[in-house]
Design a protein around this motif. Structure first.
Motif, PDB file in Angstrom:
ATOM      1  N   ALA A 104      -9.969 -44.127  36.519  1.00 17.45           N
ATOM      2  CA  ALA A 104     -10.408 -43.489  34.762  1.00 17.45           C
ATOM      3  C   ALA A 104      -9.599 -42.256  35.102  1.00 17.45           C
ATOM      4  CB  ALA A 104     -11.792 -42.886  34.732  1.00 17.45           C
ATOM      5  N   LEU A 105      -8.723 -41.364  35.933  1.00 19.90           N
ATOM      6  CA  LEU A 105      -8.298 -39.833  35.773  1.00 19.90           C
ATOM      7  C   LEU A 105      -7.039 -40.303  35.694  1.00 19.90           C
ATOM      8  CD1 LEU A 105     -10.615 -38.493  38.636  1.00 19.90           C
ATOM      9  CD2 LEU A 105      -9.936 -37.017  36.681  1.00 19.90           C
ATOM     10  N   VAL A 106      -6.478 -41.502  36.460  1.00 19.17           N
ATOM     11  CA  VAL A 106      -4.802 -41.772  36.004  1.00 19.17           C
ATOM     12  C   VAL A 106      -4.662 -42.052  34.026  1.00 19.17           C
ATOM     13  CG1 VAL A 106      -3.641 -43.513  36.586  1.00 19.17           C
ATOM     14  CG2 VAL A 106      -4.461 -42.760  38.536  1.00 19.17           C
ATOM     15  N   ALA A 107      -5.817 -42.398  34.021  1.00 19.80           N
ATOM     16  CA  ALA A 107      -6.061 -43.064  32.146  1.00 19.80           C
ATOM     17  C   ALA A 107      -5.734 -41.649  31.894  1.00 19.80           C
ATOM     18  CB  ALA A 107      -6.862 -43.703  32.130  1.00 19.80           C
ATOM     19  N   LEU A 108      -6.339 -40.930  32.192  1.00 17.42           N
ATOM     20  CA  LEU A 108      -6.133 -39.061  31.616  1.00 17.42           C
ATOM     21  C   LEU A 108      -4.947 -38.819  31.416  1.00 17.42           C
ATOM     22  CD1 LEU A 108      -9.822 -37.637  32.224  1.00 17.42           C
ATOM     23  CD2 LEU A 108      -8.461 -39.298  30.152  1.00 17.42           C
ATOM     24  N   GLY A 109      -3.724 -39.364  32.084  1.00 10.30           N
ATOM     25  CA  GLY A 109      -2.559 -38.673  32.666  1.00 10.30           C
ATOM     26  C   GLY A 109      -2.586 -37.125  32.765  1.00 10.30           C
ATOM     27  N   GLY A 110      -1.625 -36.740  32.418  1.00 13.40           N
ATOM     28  CA  GLY A 110      -1.335 -35.643  32.461  1.00 13.40           C
ATOM     29  C   GLY A 110      -2.308 -34.032  32.053  1.00 13.40           C
TER      30      GLY A 110
END
Length: 235
Positions: A173-179
């Motif tokens: 989920a956090l990776v999906a939020l990117g930068g």
């Protein structure tokens, strides 16, 4: 045996002909056989009817078979959002964990941004891991651009929670939020709590390299934490 065959044929006929009679589908959704329920859900999505929405939502809350639940969600996405959205949102306050989880999953598939305010902190921190995991996924789909950093900060508060499956879901989920997740990850990677720090470092690795496996990222993070190193040393 003849009665069972008739029930199957009624649902199949509904799928093929698109007849407006809803009764075979409604009976099929309540059938004791998963294959019949699956065909009923497919029929409801193939020939949408407003009378299906309530029963489909209700069935989502209790359906034990994964493939049937997924088809129920698909069927709901085939109906007008004006009808499905209120019905699905109403399930988020259900006492049944599966009702909350499946409603969140359905909202992520519908993808209507009007559902975003309903993804509350209580759902993101739901005591049931499956509900929380589904809320994290739904949140990353529905969050408006200006809310991504705040969402990342909220999700970072869950670092270290649960077992490998739950932790993997949070990292994804956090990776999906990117930068937008960067500042929250930087803060969590300095946590004095080893479990939190390890999870944050592993997530940082995945953000840098989304193709890296979660397990290997965790093992690398554990080595960094054990040696008292920093995030940059684990890069």
């Amino acid at each position: 045996m003849a009665r069972s065959s008739l029930a199957d044929e009624e649902v199949v006929d509904m799928t093929i002909t698109g007849t407006e009679s809803v009764e075979p589908v409604l009976r099929g959704l309540e059938d004791g056989r998963p294959a019949v329920r699956l065909r009923a859900a497919m029929a409801a999505g193939t020939a949408p009817d407003p009378r299906f929405v309530g029963p489909l939502v209700e069935r989502c809350a209790v359906e034990p078979e994964f493939h049937v639940r997924d088809t129920l969600t698909w069927a709901l996405t085939r109906h007008p959002v004006a009808r499905t959205l209120p019905a699905v949102l109403g399930e988020l306050s259900s006492e049944r964990a599966q009702a909350r989880s499946q409603a969140l999953h359905t909202l992520s598939k519908i993808g209507d941004p009007r559902a975003w305010p309903a993804i509350t902190g209580a759902l993101l921190d739901d005591p049931d891991d499956e509900v929380a995991r589904t809320a994290w996924r739904a949140a990353t789909v529905l969050v408006p651009e200006g809310g991504r950093r705040a969402l990342a900060e909220t999700l970072a508060g869950q670092f270290g929670r649960g077992g490998p499956q739950t932790q993997r879901s949070l990292s994804r989920a956090l990776v999906a939020l990117g930068g937008a997740a960067g500042p929250a990850l930087d803060t969590a990677s300095q946590s004095p709590v080893a479990r939190v720090r390890t999870h944050a470092l592993a997530t940082q690795r995945l953000l840098r390299d989304p193709d890296a496996g979660f397990e290997s990222a965790v093992e690398e993070a554990k080595r960094v934490v054990a040696l008292g190193g920093t995030a940059s040393e684990g890069a």
